[in-house]
Write an enzyme that holds these catalytic residues in place. Structure first.
Site, PDB file in Angstrom:
ATOM      1  N   SER A 667      -6.656 -38.424  35.267  1.00 19.94           N
ATOM      2  CA  SER A 667      -8.087 -38.640  35.425  1.00 19.94           C
ATOM      3  C   SER A 667      -8.354 -39.832  36.348  1.00 19.94           C
ATOM      4  O   SER A 667      -7.997 -39.793  37.520  1.00 19.94           O
ATOM      5  CB  SER A 667      -8.743 -38.813  34.051  1.00 19.94           C
ATOM      6  OG  SER A 667     -10.144 -38.735  34.141  1.00 19.94           O
ATOM      7  N   ASP A 740     -11.253 -27.253  34.307  1.00 18.85           N
ATOM      8  CA  ASP A 740     -11.638 -28.622  33.952  1.00 18.85           C
ATOM      9  C   ASP A 740     -13.157 -28.720  33.797  1.00 18.85           C
ATOM     10  O   ASP A 740     -13.907 -28.361  34.700  1.00 18.85           O
ATOM     11  CB  ASP A 740     -11.167 -29.581  35.053  1.00 18.85           C
ATOM     12  CG  ASP A 740     -11.256 -31.043  34.645  1.00 18.85           C
ATOM     13  OD1 ASP A 740     -12.022 -31.368  33.731  1.00 18.85           O
ATOM     14  OD2 ASP A 740     -10.549 -31.863  35.257  1.00 18.85           O
ATOM     15  N   HIS A 774      -9.711 -30.513  30.981  1.00 20.49           N
ATOM     16  CA  HIS A 774      -9.329 -31.829  31.495  1.00 20.49           C
ATOM     17  C   HIS A 774      -8.019 -32.320  30.879  1.00 20.49           C
ATOM     18  O   HIS A 774      -7.200 -32.933  31.555  1.00 20.49           O
ATOM     19  CB  HIS A 774     -10.455 -32.821  31.221  1.00 20.49           C
ATOM     20  CG  HIS A 774     -10.317 -34.105  31.971  1.00 20.49           C
ATOM     21  ND1 HIS A 774     -10.257 -34.157  33.346  1.00 20.49           N
ATOM     22  CD2 HIS A 774     -10.225 -35.393  31.541  1.00 20.49           C
ATOM     23  CE1 HIS A 774     -10.133 -35.415  33.735  1.00 20.49           C
ATOM     24  NE2 HIS A 774     -10.102 -36.183  32.668  1.00 20.49           N
TER      25      HIS A 774
END
Length: 806
Positions: A667, A740, A774
Site C-alpha cells: 500500500s 482492490d 487490497h
C-alpha cells in the site's frame, strides 16, 4: 511551470492508457518451498471473550486462509460496500471456526455440543446475565441466528428467520436477557430486480458552483439498476426474537443504518438511509434520518435529518453540520447525547469552540442541555454508574487529545491533555464493566478507574494496568509486564485477579490468571508452537539513528543457525510503511517489544529468514513536519535518510551486505518503494504490493495529505513515482489484487506504473491476483505472492553480481 505540470498531468491520464501491456501469460498458481508453505498454513492465534459476570472465558479459534474457490463466491459492490448476495452477509468475512468454554474458577475447558458442522460464526454476543451466547452463522444461502445455552453447553439454531447481515449483523440483547433485536430480510421481499437490456437513458451528474471535493472512493453506485439493487439488499425489517422463538416486527421494512435499544429498553434509536442516493460518495455519507421509536416501533422523536454529505472539506477534522455521533448515555434510563459543530464543520474557520456536546432525556420534549464546549472535535464518551462521564475530544491536524471529567453534578475539568502521537506518555484505555442491564460502564472502585495500555517506552512496549483517581488524577501502577515476557492485562476480574495474555519469543500467546498480590500465574490455555520449524530464527528489536539525529527502530530477523564469523554479511530485505508526525520526538519513539512471540509472518518478508536472508521488518520510516512545515514538504528527502539509516544499521552489525539490499512495502509502503527506487541507488530490487503511484489520480488528497492537486501541483508531481518512471532502473516487482477496493489504490495504478517503466526500458514484472482486494485472502494467492517474491529476490538480490553500492 504550472502549465507544464498541468500538461504532464493530463498526459498521464490520456496517453498512458494507450500503452499496451507486454504479452500476458497464465502460469497457474505457483507455490514456494515447503518451509514457507508451512508458515502460511500455521494455525492462527486464538482469541478470547469474557462473559459479563467475569466467570466464563470463550476461546475462539479461526480458520486458516480460505481457498480461491471461497473468494469466487457471489459478490456485489454497491455504495462502497461489498457483500454476498447469496446469504446477505459480508463479503469474505473473518469468522470464528471453533468455540471452547473455560470456567475461570476451576480452569476447566468444556466443549459446546450442537454447533454447526462447518462453524462460520460472526458477531458473538453474551446475554447480560451470562446465561446465553448469540451469534450469526454464515451459511452459503442465508445468515442464521444461533444461540448457545451456556449452562447446558448446547448450541441450537434460534428461529428460522433469515437475517440481513450485510452491515455485519448487529445483535442486541434485551436487558432481561429474554430476547434479542436483529435486522432480518423482509418476509415479502420477493425476487432480485432484473436489469433491463435496454438503457432507460443517460446517467447525468451536474455541478453548478457548489464546492464538493471527494477523495477517491470505489464501488460507488453507477445507475438506476444499482440503486434498485441497493434498495433491495439493504432494506431490513427490525425484529425482536424471544427465547421462546416468538418474533415481533417493529416498524416497516426500512433502509436501516442502525438500531440501538435505550438502557431501560423503552425506546429504540433508529437511523435509516434516505433517498435520493449519491453516485459520488459511499453509503456512509448518504442522507439519513435518526429518530426515536417506542418499544412497539412507533415514532416518538426525530433527532436529526442529515442531507447527503458530499460537500465536506477534505481536511481530516472536517465534519457534517447538525447533530452527529448520536447515542444513548449508558448510565441513564433513556437519555440521548450528541455533538454539534460550532464552526460550521470546517476546520479552516478560526474559532475558540469547535464542537458542543448536548443531552436530552425522555420524553424528549424539553430543550437539549449543553454539557460541554469543546475546543477540538468530539470523539466519544464513557459513563460510570454514578453519572460521571469521561469525554474525549481530538484535533487531528495538531495531534491533540483532551479528556474531560464531568462529575455527577456536571462540573467539568480536564482529566488529561496530551499529544496523540506521544506513545511514551499514553495513559491507556479505561477498563469497562457490564451492568445488570447489559450496558457497558466505566469500572470504578474507591473513586478510581483502571487503565491498561501497551506501555511504550525506550526499551520497548511494557503493558501495564494503572489505577487513576477521578477526583485528583493521581495514578498508581498496579502491575507492569517485565522481561523476558510480553504480557498484556486483558481485564481485571471481580476476584481481583488479572486475566492476561502472555507470550515470549519462543512461547506462543496464552491466557493466564495473575494474582496481583502473590504474582502467582495459572495457565488457562496451552497453545502448541504453530511453526516449530522456524524456532531457530532469531528476532531482535534494534535501535539506530538517521543522519539528522531522529531515533529509529526495526525488528531484525536472522536465519536459524546464522554465524556472523562463518556466514558473513547476508542479502537483506527492508520492509516498511511511512508514517507522518508533527514532532521529531514522537517520530523517534519505539513502538514494538523484543519479548513478543517470534511468529514468522508471511505477510511481511519475515518468511525469507528461512531462505538465508536477513530481514529488517517494520523499519520505521518517519516523515516529520514541524511548525509550519507539512511532513510531505520533504517526503523524498526523508525517505532517503530513513533508508540510508536502515541499511547502515544492518551493515554496522555485520549482518547486511550493502551491495545486496532490497526494499519493499504494501500500500503506502509500495508507494515508498517506488519513490526510493526512482530517487536513490541504494537497492538491488524492490517489492511493491497494491500501491498508488500517480497522485494525479487521487487529486483531492491521499494518505494524510490534506492539500489538493490544485493547491500544490508541484507536490503531487514530485511525490508521484509515475512521473519519474524513467529513473526506475532497479528491478521492481509489482503485485496487485485485481479487485482492490481501497480508496486510491485502483489496480490501474500498478498497471500504469508497469507500462511507464517498461516503456522507459526498466526491469519490472506485474502480477495481478484474481479476485483479490487490497489485502490478499486466498491461500493460492498468498502462496503465489510468496513464490514471486522469493524468485525475484533470489535473482536480483541474493545472486546479484558483486559491485560497489552507490
Amino acid at each position: 511551470m504550472k502549465m507544464i505540470l498541468r500538461a504532464a498531468l493530463l498526459g498521464s491520464l490520456l496517453s498512458c492508457s494507450q500503452l499496451a501491456l507486454a504479452t500476458a501469460v497464465d502460469i497457474g498458481y505457483q507455490q514456494p518451498v515447503k518451509e514457507i508453505v508451512a508458515i502460511v498454513d500455521a494455525a492462527p492465534a486464538p482469541g478470547a471473550m469474557l462473559s459479563p459476570n467475569g466467570k466464563l472465558m470463550l476461546s475462539t479459534g479461526f480458520a486458516a486462509l480460505p481457498g480461491i474457490a471461497d473468494l469466487a463466491a457471489p459478490e456485489y459492490r454497491l455504495a462502497g460496500v461489498r457483500f454476498n448476495p447469496a446469504n446477505n452477509g459480508p463479503s469474505q468475512p473473518r469468522y470464528v471456526s471453533s468455540l471452547q468454554l473455560i470456567e475461570l474458577d476451576t480452569q476447566q475447558t468444556k466443549a459446546i455440543k450442537g454447533l454447526p458442522k462447518d462453524l462460520k460464526a460472526v458477531n458473538l454476543n453474551f446475554s447480560p446475565d451470562s446465561r446465553y451466547l448469540a451469534f450469526i452463522q454464515l451459511e452459503d444461502n442465508e445468515a442464521q441466528l444461533w444461540q448457545v445455552d451456556l449452562q447446558k453447553l448446547r448450541a441450537s439454531r434460534w428461529s428460522n428467520i433469515r437475517l440481513n447481515a450485510i452491515w455485519g449483523g448487529s445483535l442486541q440483547w434485551t436487558a432481561d436477557s429474554k430476547a434479542i433485536f436483529a435486522a432480518s430480510i423482509p418476509a415479502k421481499r420477493g425476487a432480485e430486480p432484473v436489469q433491463s437490456k435496454v438503457p432507460t437513458g443517460p446517467v447525468i451528474t451536474e455541478a453548478r458552483g457548489r464546492t464538493a471535493p471527494a477523495r477517491t472512493y470505489q464501488d460507488l453506485l453507477k445507475n438506476k439498476y444499482d440503486e434498485a439493487l441497493f434498495s433491495y439488499y439493504f432494506t431490513s425489517q427490525l425484529v425482536k426474537i424471544g427465547l421462546n422463538n416468538k418474533v415481533t416486527t417493529l416498524g416497516k421494512p426500512q433502509l436501516l443504518r442502525g438500531a440501538e435499544l435505550s438502557p431501560d429498553n423503552n425506546f429504540i434509536l433508529v437511523s435509516r438511509i434516505e433517498q435520493p442516493f449519491s453516485y459520488a460518495v459511499p453509503v456512509s455519507r448518504f442522507a439519513y434520518t435518526t429518530e426515536v421509536w417506542d418499544a412497539s416501533g412507533k415514532l416518538q422523536y426525530q433527532v436529526v435529518q442529515q442531507p447527503v454529505a458530499d460537500n465536506l472539506p477534505i481536511a481530516f477534522d472536517a465534519v457534517i453540520t447538525g447533530r452527529r455521533s448520536v447515542g444513548w448515555r449508558p448510565d441513564q434510563a433513556a437519555t440521548l447525547y450528541w455533538a454539534e459543530a460550532a464552526d460550521g464543520g470546517d476546520p479552516a474557520n478560526k474559532v475558540t469552540v469547535r464542537d458542543q456536546l448536548f443531552q436530552l432525556a425522555a420524553p424528549f420534549n424539553a430543550e437539549p442541555e449543553k454539557l460541554l464546549d469543546l475546543s477540538f472535535r468530539f470523539s466519544y464518551l464513557l459513563a460510570a454508574a454514578d453519572g460521571s462521564l469521561l469525554v474525549w475530544e481530538r484535533w487531528w491536524q495538531d495531534r491533540n487529545e483532551k479528556v474531560w471529567y464531568l462529575d455527577p453534578a456536571q462540573q467539568a475539568r480536564v482529566f488529561w491533555e496530551r499529544s496523540s502521537e506521544d506513545r511514551y506518555n499514553d495513559p491507556g484505555s479505561p477498563l469497562l464493566t457490564t451492568a445488570a442491564n447489559g450496558q457497558r460502564l466505566l469500572r470504578v472502585a474507591d473513586g478510581a478507574i483502571y487503565l491498561t495500555g501497551v506501555g511504550a517506552s525506550p526499551e520497548g512496549n511494557r503493558p501495564f494496568i494503572d489505577q487513576r483517581q477521578l477526583a485528583t488524577g493521581e495514578t498508581r501502577r498496579l502491575w507492569r509486564s517485565e522481561a523476558p515476557f510480553y504480557e498484556f492485562p486483558f481485564t481485571l476480574l471481580p476476584s481481583g485477579k488479572l486475566l492476561t495474555q502472555r507470550e515470549a519469543p519462543d512461547l506462543p500467546p496464552d491466557f493466564y490468571l495473575r494474582d496481583l498480590s502473590s504474582g502467582e500465574l495459572t495457565a488457562l490455555t496451552k497453545t502448541p508452537h504453530p511453526m516449530p520449524h522456524t524456532q531457530g530464527i532469531s528476532r531482535e528489536l534494534i535501535n539506530y539513528q538517521r543522519a539528522d539525529g531522529i531515533p529509529m527502530s526495526a525488528t531484525l530477523l536472522l536465519p536459524a543457525g546464522y554465524d556472523k564469523a562463518r556466514d558473513g554479511a547476508l542479502p537483506t530485505v527492508i520492509w516498511a510503511y511511512p508514517r507522518e508526525f508533527r514532532s521529531a520526538d514522537a517520530a523517534g519513539q519505539v513502538s514494538d517489544s523484543p519479548y513478543r512471540f517470534n511468529r514468522i509472518s508471511y505477510w511481511t518478508p519475515q518468511f525469507l529468514a528461512t531462505q538465508g536472508y536477513a530481514v529488517l521488518d517494520n523499519a520505521t520510516m518517519p516523515i516529520v513536519g514541524e511548525g509550519t512545515q507539512e511532513p510531505n514538504d520533504s517526503f523524498i528527502e526523508q525517505l532517503i535518510l530513513n533508508a540510508e539509516a536502515a541499511i547502515a544499521a544492518g551493515v554496522e552489525r555485520g549482518v547486511t551486505d550493502p551491495n545486496r539490499v532490497a526494499i519493499g512495502g504494501h500500500s503506502y509502503g509500495a508507494f515508498m518503494t517506488a519513490n526510493l527506487l526512482a530517487h536513490s541507488n541504494l537497492f538491488k530490487a524492490g517489492i511493491a504490493r497494491s500501491g498508488a503511484y500517480n497522485r494525479s489520480l487521487t487529486p483531492f488528497g491521499f494518505q494524510m495529505e490534506q492539500r489538493t492537486l490544485w493547491d500544490d501541483p508541484e507536490l503531487y508531481v514530485r511525490m508521484s513515482p509515475f512521473f519519474h518512471a524513467e529513473k526506475i532502473k532497479t528491478p521492481i516487482l509489482l503485485i496487485h489484487g485485481s479487485d482492490d477496493n481501497n480508496a486510491g489504490t485502483f489496480p490501474m495504478q500498478s498497471e500504469r506504473l508497469y507500462q511507464a517503466i517498461k516503456g522507459n526500458g526498466g526491469t519490472t514484472r506485474l502480477v495481478m491476483l484474481p479476485l483479490e482486494s487490497h489485502g490478499y485472502r486466498a491461500r493460492e494467492s498468498v502462496l503465489h505472492m510468496l513464490w514471486e517474491t522469493t524468485a525475484w529476490l533470489d535473482e536480483f538480490v541474493k545472486n546479484a553480481k558483486a559491485d560497489t553500492a552507490e
